[in-house]
Design a protein around this motif. Structure first.
Motif, PDB file in Angstrom:
ATOM      1  N   ASP A 198      -1.369   8.017 -11.853  1.00  9.47           N
ATOM      2  CA  ASP A 198      -0.321   8.062 -12.877  1.00  9.47           C
ATOM      3  C   ASP A 198       1.011   7.547 -12.333  1.00  9.47           C
ATOM      4  OD1 ASP A 198      -2.105   9.064 -14.680  1.00  9.47           O
ATOM      5  OD2 ASP A 198      -1.492  11.158 -14.445  1.00  9.47           O
ATOM      6  N   GLU A 199       1.402   8.050 -11.162  1.00  5.00           N
ATOM      7  CA  GLU A 199       2.648   7.598 -10.547  1.00  5.00           C
ATOM      8  C   GLU A 199       2.571   6.121 -10.210  1.00  5.00           C
ATOM      9  OE1 GLU A 199       2.564  10.721  -7.439  1.00  5.00           O
ATOM     10  OE2 GLU A 199       4.680  10.995  -7.948  1.00  5.00           O
ATOM     11  N   LEU A 200       1.410   5.688  -9.747  1.00  3.42           N
ATOM     12  CA  LEU A 200       1.223   4.289  -9.362  1.00  3.42           C
ATOM     13  C   LEU A 200       1.417   3.370 -10.566  1.00  3.42           C
ATOM     14  CD1 LEU A 200       0.363   2.419  -6.972  1.00  3.42           C
ATOM     15  CD2 LEU A 200      -1.972   2.598  -7.858  1.00  3.42           C
ATOM     16  N   SER A 201       0.849   3.742 -11.694  1.00  6.25           N
ATOM     17  CA  SER A 201       0.977   2.919 -12.901  1.00  6.25           C
ATOM     18  C   SER A 201       2.436   2.796 -13.333  1.00  6.25           C
ATOM     19  CB  SER A 201       0.140   3.518 -14.040  1.00  6.25           C
ATOM     20  OG  SER A 201      -1.233   3.464 -13.725  1.00  6.25           O
ATOM     21  N   LYS A 202       3.188   3.886 -13.216  1.00  9.36           N
ATOM     22  CA  LYS A 202       4.598   3.851 -13.588  1.00  9.36           C
ATOM     23  C   LYS A 202       5.372   2.873 -12.708  1.00  9.36           C
ATOM     24  CE  LYS A 202       4.727   8.608 -15.306  1.00  9.36           C
ATOM     25  NZ  LYS A 202       5.256   9.980 -15.070  1.00  9.36           N
ATOM     26  N   VAL A 203       5.088   2.897 -11.398  1.00 10.27           N
ATOM     27  CA  VAL A 203       5.771   1.975 -10.490  1.00 10.27           C
ATOM     28  C   VAL A 203       5.389   0.535 -10.814  1.00 10.27           C
ATOM     29  CG1 VAL A 203       5.996   1.233  -8.077  1.00 10.27           C
ATOM     30  CG2 VAL A 203       5.966   3.680  -8.637  1.00 10.27           C
ATOM     31  N   THR A 209       0.843  -1.196   0.000  1.00  6.08           N
ATOM     32  CA  THR A 209       0.000   0.000   0.000  1.00  6.08           C
ATOM     33  C   THR A 209       0.880   1.249   0.000  1.00  6.08           C
ATOM     34  OG1 THR A 209      -0.163   0.192   2.421  1.00  6.08           O
ATOM     35  CG2 THR A 209      -1.728  -1.281   1.327  1.00  6.08           C
ATOM     36  N   GLY A 210       0.321   2.346  -0.506  1.00  8.10           N
ATOM     37  CA  GLY A 210       1.107   3.576  -0.607  1.00  8.10           C
ATOM     38  C   GLY A 210       2.308   3.407  -1.504  1.00  8.10           C
ATOM     39  N   ALA A 211       2.108   2.714  -2.632  1.00 11.03           N
ATOM     40  CA  ALA A 211       3.239   2.276  -3.463  1.00 11.03           C
ATOM     41  C   ALA A 211       3.616   3.249  -4.567  1.00 11.03           C
ATOM     42  CB  ALA A 211       2.928   0.919  -4.086  1.00 11.03           C
ATOM     43  N   SER A 212       2.982   4.409  -4.653  1.00  7.28           N
ATOM     44  CA  SER A 212       3.207   5.275  -5.809  1.00  7.28           C
ATOM     45  C   SER A 212       4.517   6.042  -5.752  1.00  7.28           C
ATOM     46  CB  SER A 212       2.047   6.264  -5.964  1.00  7.28           C
ATOM     47  OG  SER A 212       2.013   7.177  -4.870  1.00  7.28           O
ATOM     48  N   LEU A 249      -0.707  -0.595  -4.622  1.00  5.11           N
ATOM     49  CA  LEU A 249      -1.966   0.063  -4.258  1.00  5.11           C
ATOM     50  C   LEU A 249      -1.711   1.489  -3.805  1.00  5.11           C
ATOM     51  CD1 LEU A 249      -4.857  -1.405  -2.138  1.00  5.11           C
ATOM     52  CD2 LEU A 249      -3.929   0.843  -1.575  1.00  5.11           C
ATOM     53  N   ASP A 250      -2.574   2.400  -4.241  1.00  2.00           N
ATOM     54  CA  ASP A 250      -2.561   3.777  -3.739  1.00  2.00           C
ATOM     55  C   ASP A 250      -3.901   4.422  -4.096  1.00  2.00           C
ATOM     56  OD1 ASP A 250      -1.585   6.181  -2.560  1.00  2.00           O
ATOM     57  OD2 ASP A 250       0.435   5.650  -3.196  1.00  2.00           O
ATOM     58  N   VAL A 251      -4.088   5.635  -3.606  1.00  2.00           N
ATOM     59  CA  VAL A 251      -5.347   6.342  -3.851  1.00  2.00           C
ATOM     60  C   VAL A 251      -5.449   6.724  -5.327  1.00  2.00           C
ATOM     61  CG1 VAL A 251      -5.559   7.206  -1.499  1.00  2.00           C
ATOM     62  CG2 VAL A 251      -4.239   8.524  -3.172  1.00  2.00           C
ATOM     63  N   PRO A 252      -6.679   6.885  -5.839  1.00  2.00           N
ATOM     64  CA  PRO A 252      -6.853   7.230  -7.254  1.00  2.00           C
ATOM     65  C   PRO A 252      -6.105   8.487  -7.680  1.00  2.00           C
ATOM     66  CG  PRO A 252      -8.932   6.495  -6.330  1.00  2.00           C
ATOM     67  CD  PRO A 252      -7.970   6.587  -5.180  1.00  2.00           C
ATOM     68  N   ALA A 253      -5.953   9.454  -6.784  1.00  2.00           N
ATOM     69  CA  ALA A 253      -5.250  10.696  -7.130  1.00  2.00           C
ATOM     70  C   ALA A 253      -3.801  10.457  -7.509  1.00  2.00           C
ATOM     71  CB  ALA A 253      -5.332  11.684  -5.962  1.00  2.00           C
ATOM     72  N   ALA A 254      -3.244   9.343  -7.077  1.00  2.00           N
ATOM     73  CA  ALA A 254      -1.841   9.011  -7.390  1.00  2.00           C
ATOM     74  C   ALA A 254      -1.751   8.007  -8.533  1.00  2.00           C
ATOM     75  CB  ALA A 254      -1.147   8.456  -6.151  1.00  2.00           C
TER      76      ALA A 254
END
Length: 413
Positions: A212-217, A181-184, A205-210
C-alpha cells in the motif's frame, strides 16, 4: 518524524543568547535549494573551465574555491593559509569551501585532506567544506560535482573527499529508468521522489507487505510499483526490467534491515538475515544485471552504506559488517563497470531523521544529532540528493566513491 526541539530553541532569541554564552551546539538552519552559492571567490591555479563560469563578487562570499592543483611540495601548502586566512571569516551563512586537487599520490596533495576536514569543523552557520581530486585529463568532467557541492542540495555533505577520474557526457535523467529498492518509506521514498523530479521513470520496489505504501510512493512520482522480495531469484527482477522497460539505467540498492543485538546475544538467524538483505542479494542482483546486459550503457549503480560500516557501532556487528561490505562492493566493481562505461558509488548516511531514528531513546537520539560539525540530524532528502548526483549522466567521471552524508560526523574517517 520528530521535530528537533533543541534546534527550534537555539534559533529563538533567548536560545541564541544561551547557545553563544554557554558554547552549546548551534544547529543553523540549512539551505537545501538547487541554487549555487554566490558570489564565489576563486583562488589558486584555476585550471578548470567551469570555475570561469561562476558568479564572482565582493564579500560576504557564498563560496570559497581554491584550486590547489599546482601544489607539489610541502612549502607550497602555504598557499592555503595565504588564501583562506583573510577570507574564511567573510564566508556567508551556509557557505561552501571547496578545495580542488590532483590525485593524492604525493605528500602535499595528501595533506589537503587534513586541511579540508579541519576547516569543515571550524565553519559555522551551516557551512561545509569538501575536497575534489581531479585526475589529469578529467578537468571537463567536474561540472556535475561542483554544481552539487556549491548548491544547497549538498547541505549535509561535509568533510568529504571526492575523486573525478574522467570526462562524461552531459545530460539529464529525463526518460531514464531508475530502480529503487526499499522505496516504500523513509530514505527510499525520498530517493524515488528526487529521481522522479529529475525526469526518471522510477520503478519503486519493496516487499509485498509494504504494498500500500509502495503504491502511494510510485503514484506520487509517476513511476511504477514492483512488489518483490529481493532475496529471491534475481531472474524475476531482471525479467521484469527487460520486458517492461528494455533494461535499466540507474539501480539504487537502498533496501536494508537492522536486527540489533550485541554479538554475545545475537543468534545466527539475526546475523544471516541482515547479511542476506543488506549485501548478499545485492551482489546477486548486480551479477545478473551485468551478465544479462540489463544495465544499459552509461548505467549507474548506487549502494547505500552507513557510517556504521566505517566506524562500527555497539550492537550492530551484523549491520556494520554488511555496510562495510557495500563499500567493498563499490571498490571491487568500480573498474569492472568503468570498462562498460558505467559507474558504481555509495552513500554512507549518518544520523538521518526518519521514523526509525525517531523511535530510539531520547539521549541516544540527541547524541546522534549533535555529534557532527553541523550539530543536527540530516533529512532523507539529503541522502536522496547525493544519490541523484551519482546517478546523473554528467557524473560519469565519479566512480568508486563512498560519500558520507553525515554532516561531517565526529566519528569515523
Amino acid at each position: 518524524m520528530l521535530v528537533d526541539r533543541y534546534q527550534k530553541f537555539a534559533s529563538s532569541g533567548l536560545g541564541r543568547q544561551l547557545v553563544r554564552r554557554l558554547g552549546l551546539p548551534n544547529p543553523y538552519p540549512l539551505r537545501r535549494d538547487a541554487a549555487l552559492a554566490t558570489p564565489v571567490l576563486v583562488g589558486g591555479a584555476s585550471r578548470l573551465p567551469f570555475l570561469k563560469q561562476l558568479e564572482t563578487g565582493p564579500a560576504p562570499y557564498g563560496a570559497l574555491v581554491f584550486d590547489a592543483s599546482d601544489i607539489v611540495a610541502v612549502s607550497d601548502l602555504r598557499q592555503l593559509h595565504d588564501f583562506f586566512h583573510p577570507t574564511i571569516t567573510q564566508l556567508g551563512p551556509c557557505g561552501r569551501v571547496i578545495v580542488i586537487g590532483r590525485s593524492p599520490d604525493s605528500v602535499a596533495q595528501r595533506a589537503l585532506e587534513g586541511f579540508v576536514r579541519s576547516v569543515g569543523k571550524e565553519l559555522r552557520r551551516g557551512g561545509t567544506a569538501n575536497l575534489v581530486h581531479v585526475a589529469d585529463g578529467a578537468e571537463d568532467g567536474v561540472e556535475s560535482t561542483l554544481r552539487f557541492l556549491l548548491s544547497g542540495r549538498s547541505a549535509y555533505v561535509s568533510g568529504q573527499v571526492i575523486h573525478v577520474s574522467s570526462v562524461s557526457p552531459v545530460g539529464t535523467l529525463e526518460g531514464k529508468v531508475a530502480l529503487v529498492t526499499g522505496a516504500s518509506r523513509g530514505i527510499g521514498a525520498a530517493i524515488a521522489t528526487v529521481l522522479g523530479r529529475e525526469g526518471a521513470h522510477v520503478v519503486c520496489l519493496d516487499v509485498p507487505a509494504a504494498g500500500d505504501e509502495l503504491s502511494k510512493v510510485a503514484n506520487s512520482v509517476g513511476g511504477s510499483a514492483l512488489q518483490l522480495d529481493i532475496t529471491g531469484d534475481p531472474a524475476r527482477l531482471t525479467s521484469y526490467l527487460l520486458e517492461r522497460h528494455g533494461g535499466v539505467d540507474v539501480v539504487v540498492h537502498n533496501a536494508g534491515i537492522t536486527r540489533d543485538k550485541t554479538l554475545a546475544r545475537m543468534d545466527s538467524s539475526l546475523w544471516d538475515s541482515v547479511l542476506e538483505v543488506n549485501l548478499a542479494c545485492q551482489e546477486r542482483i548486480n551479477a545478473a544485471l551485468l551478465s544479462e546486459n540489463v544495465l544499459r550503457e552509461g548505467g549507474r549503480i548506487v549502494g547505500v552504506s552507513s557510517i556504521a560500516g566505517i566506524a562500527g557501532n555497539v550492537g550492530q556487528t551484523n549491520y556494520a559488517t554488511s555496510k562495510a561490505g557495500v563499500i567493498g562492493m563499490v571498490q571491487t566493481l568500480a573498474p569492472v563497470l568503468a570498462a562498460r562505461g558505467a559507474t558504481i558509488n555509495a552513500v554512507a548516511p549518518g544520523f538521518i531523521e526518519t521514523k526509525m531514528t525517531a523511535a530510539v531513546p531520547f539521549a541516544t537520539r540527541e547524541v546522534g544529532r549533535r555529534m557532527n560539525s553541523l550539530s543536527q540530524g540530516g533529512l532523507p532528502v539529503d541522502v536522496a540528493e547525493t544519490v541523484a548526483w551519482f546517478a546523473s549522466p554528467g557524473s560519469g567521471g565519479v566512480n568508486g566513491n563512498v560519500v558520507r552524508v553525515c554532516g561531517q560526523m565526529l566519528l569515523g574517517a
